[in-house]
Design a protein around this motif. Structure first.
Motif, PDB file in Angstrom:
ATOM      1  N   THR A  82       0.830  -1.211   0.000  1.00 18.69           N
ATOM      2  CA  THR A  82       0.000   0.000   0.000  1.00 18.69           C
ATOM      3  C   THR A  82       0.861   1.256   0.000  1.00 18.69           C
ATOM      4  O   THR A  82       0.399   2.329   0.366  1.00 18.69           O
ATOM      5  CB  THR A  82      -0.937   0.010   1.215  1.00 18.69           C
ATOM      6  OG1 THR A  82      -0.145  -0.050   2.417  1.00 18.69           O
ATOM      7  CG2 THR A  82      -1.894  -1.175   1.184  1.00 18.69           C
ATOM      8  N   ALA A  91      -7.234   2.267   1.104  1.00 18.22           N
ATOM      9  CA  ALA A  91      -8.467   1.855   0.425  1.00 18.22           C
ATOM     10  C   ALA A  91      -9.096   3.041  -0.295  1.00 18.22           C
ATOM     11  O   ALA A  91      -9.569   2.916  -1.428  1.00 18.22           O
ATOM     12  CB  ALA A  91      -9.448   1.261   1.429  1.00 18.22           C
ATOM     13  N   GLY A  94      -7.206   3.825  -3.496  1.00 22.15           N
ATOM     14  CA  GLY A  94      -7.157   2.773  -4.506  1.00 22.15           C
ATOM     15  C   GLY A  94      -5.899   1.931  -4.442  1.00 22.15           C
ATOM     16  O   GLY A  94      -5.531   1.282  -5.431  1.00 22.15           O
ATOM     17  N   ALA A  97      -6.638  -2.404  -2.648  1.00 22.16           N
ATOM     18  CA  ALA A  97      -7.709  -2.542  -3.630  1.00 22.16           C
ATOM     19  C   ALA A  97      -7.765  -3.967  -4.172  1.00 22.16           C
ATOM     20  O   ALA A  97      -6.885  -4.790  -3.916  1.00 22.16           O
ATOM     21  CB  ALA A  97      -7.482  -1.551  -4.775  1.00 22.16           C
ATOM     22  N   THR A  98      -8.800  -4.224  -4.941  1.00 24.43           N
ATOM     23  CA  THR A  98      -9.043  -5.562  -5.488  1.00 24.43           C
ATOM     24  C   THR A  98      -7.824  -6.095  -6.227  1.00 24.43           C
ATOM     25  O   THR A  98      -7.356  -7.209  -5.969  1.00 24.43           O
ATOM     26  CB  THR A  98     -10.255  -5.529  -6.430  1.00 24.43           C
ATOM     27  OG1 THR A  98     -11.393  -5.060  -5.713  1.00 24.43           O
ATOM     28  CG2 THR A  98     -10.539  -6.908  -6.999  1.00 24.43           C
ATOM     29  N   GLU A 100      -4.690  -5.238  -6.096  1.00 23.76           N
ATOM     30  CA  GLU A 100      -3.523  -5.433  -5.244  1.00 23.76           C
ATOM     31  C   GLU A 100      -3.672  -6.699  -4.405  1.00 23.76           C
ATOM     32  O   GLU A 100      -2.696  -7.433  -4.205  1.00 23.76           O
ATOM     33  CB  GLU A 100      -3.323  -4.217  -4.328  1.00 23.76           C
ATOM     34  CG  GLU A 100      -2.134  -4.342  -3.384  1.00 23.76           C
ATOM     35  CD  GLU A 100      -0.815  -4.546  -4.104  1.00 23.76           C
ATOM     36  OE1 GLU A 100       0.049  -5.257  -3.552  1.00 23.76           O
ATOM     37  OE2 GLU A 100      -0.641  -4.009  -5.221  1.00 23.76           O
ATOM     38  N   THR A 127     -13.918  -0.230   1.380  1.00 24.34           N
ATOM     39  CA  THR A 127     -14.202   0.749   0.332  1.00 24.34           C
ATOM     40  C   THR A 127     -13.347   0.539  -0.911  1.00 24.34           C
ATOM     41  O   THR A 127     -13.689   1.038  -1.983  1.00 24.34           O
ATOM     42  CB  THR A 127     -13.970   2.182   0.854  1.00 24.34           C
ATOM     43  OG1 THR A 127     -12.631   2.270   1.372  1.00 24.34           O
ATOM     44  CG2 THR A 127     -14.959   2.533   1.949  1.00 24.34           C
ATOM     45  N   GLY A 128     -12.233  -0.201  -0.778  1.00 22.01           N
ATOM     46  CA  GLY A 128     -11.351  -0.377  -1.930  1.00 22.01           C
ATOM     47  C   GLY A 128     -11.363  -1.761  -2.536  1.00 22.01           C
ATOM     48  O   GLY A 128     -10.759  -1.975  -3.588  1.00 22.01           O
ATOM     49  N   VAL A 129     -12.040  -2.715  -1.890  1.00 21.87           N
ATOM     50  CA  VAL A 129     -11.954  -4.106  -2.334  1.00 21.87           C
ATOM     51  C   VAL A 129     -13.344  -4.665  -2.641  1.00 21.87           C
ATOM     52  O   VAL A 129     -14.258  -4.556  -1.826  1.00 21.87           O
ATOM     53  CB  VAL A 129     -11.279  -4.989  -1.257  1.00 21.87           C
ATOM     54  CG1 VAL A 129     -11.206  -6.440  -1.723  1.00 21.87           C
ATOM     55  CG2 VAL A 129      -9.887  -4.460  -0.934  1.00 21.87           C
TER      56      VAL A 129
END
Length: 334
Positions: A82, A91, A94, A97-98, A100, A127-129
């Motif tokens: 991150t 998150a 971005g 996230a999904t 990553e 919120t990011g995944v």
């Protein structure tokens, strides 16, 4: 620890003095921008292929918070890259996230280490995944863990089930107070040019440029600025749940006005214009700095922050300019 994919580092759950020193420096802001661990797969205890897999960020404060709570637990710890940012902020940016998460799973060859297909992610990373996309891309199911790392032992003992308290986002006094040092530390660059400018402006008067005024009025300007800094960076977070209004800029304006009144009474100011200038200046400084705290709380949203800035910054600029004008005019209107 030897695994089918090669050696996996085993990490301590006990913090060493070097860890505590690193935490203190990060909290002060000295190492905040580069306080991270190498992404990848780690373990605590002696995990087996059936042990849980916990996913976290590579910001070392976050990494330490998680491993510290895993004493006596055998688990895999998958650390996503991150860029040294905590889960919640990453998150939103971005980074946690999904893509990553999928990349971290595949790069670590987690399929060959874990017999199950469950990933326990921190709730603040939601919120990011997109859990469905993670499963589609790498075959691992996302299970949302608790908000706080301290609840992980109970969460794991309950079969990966979180109760209502584990899902609640709180922001108590202790968590707010720990953020004050870094907020103040990060001001040094701004103050490095602002304070000399205030000293120079304070020297302007009927004698064109007075060294005596440079010192005496400049010192008053410095102290007034510090009053505003403490009001915005310390009083607002400490009194956050006690102050009126939802937006942060009026909270800061209120604490700044109180600090300005105190400064006007305590500092050796002349006439009427100087106290008024100090009051406006501390109010503007405190209000502006209080808005910086919007990025540290769970109370705000990006759209709410943008709306607040559109309202607050013009008023802060107006108050700051008025304060400077009154401060410059004061020596000529004694």
């Amino acid at each position: 620890m030897d695994t089918p994919v090669g050696p996996v580092p085993r990490v301590r759950t006990r913090m060493l003095p070097s860890d505590r020193l690193g935490t203190a420096l990060a909290r002060l802001g000295a190492t905040r921008s580069d306080y991270k661990v190498v992404p990848g797969l780690y373990c605590v205890g002696d995990p087996t292929p059936d042990s849980p897999v916990l996913v976290t960020a590579n910001y070392k404060l976050t990494f330490d918070a998680v491993r510290r709570e895993l004493a006596g637990i055998d688990a895999w710890l998958l650390v996503a890259d991150t860029r040294g940012i905590n889960v919640w902020c990453a998150a939103g940016k971005g980074l946690f996230a999904t893509d990553e998460i999928v990349y971290s799973v595949n790069r670590s060859r987690l399929h060959q280490v874990a017999a199950h297909r469950d990933l326990i992610l921190p709730q603040l990373g939601a919120t990011g995944v997109a859990g469905r996309e993670v499963r589609k891309a790498c075959g691992f199911k996302v299970i949302w863990g608790p908000v706080r790392a301290e609840d992980l032992p109970e969460f794991l003992a309950n079969g990966n089930q979180a109760d209502r308290e584990m899902r609640m986002v709180t922001f108590p006094l202790k968590e707010r107070a720990v953020l004050i040092p870094v907020e103040i530390f990060l001001l040094w660059k701004s103050l490095a040019w602002a304070l000399p400018a205030l000293f120079l402006l304070s020297a302007i008067g009927p004698d064109v440029f007075s060294l005596s005024a440079l010192w005496h009025r400049g010192l008053n300007a410095l102290l007034a600025t510090l009053f505003g800094v403490l009001a915005g960076c310390a009083a607002v977070p400490l009194l956050l749940d006690r102050l009126p209004w939802r937006s942060f800029w009026p909270k800061g304006a209120l604490t700044g006005a109180v600090a300005g009144l105190a400064a006007a009474l305590l500092l050796p100011l002349n006439g009427l214009l100087e106290p008024l200038a100090v009051l406006l200046w501390t109010t503007a400084v405190s209000s502006y700095l209080a808005m910086n705290f919007t990025g540290s709380t769970p109370y705000t949203s990006p759209s709410g922050v943008e709306k607040e800035m559109r309202r607050g910054i013009p008023l802060q600029a107006l108050a700051g300019l008025a304060a400077l004008a009154l401060w410059l005019a004061a020596p000529f209107l004694k």
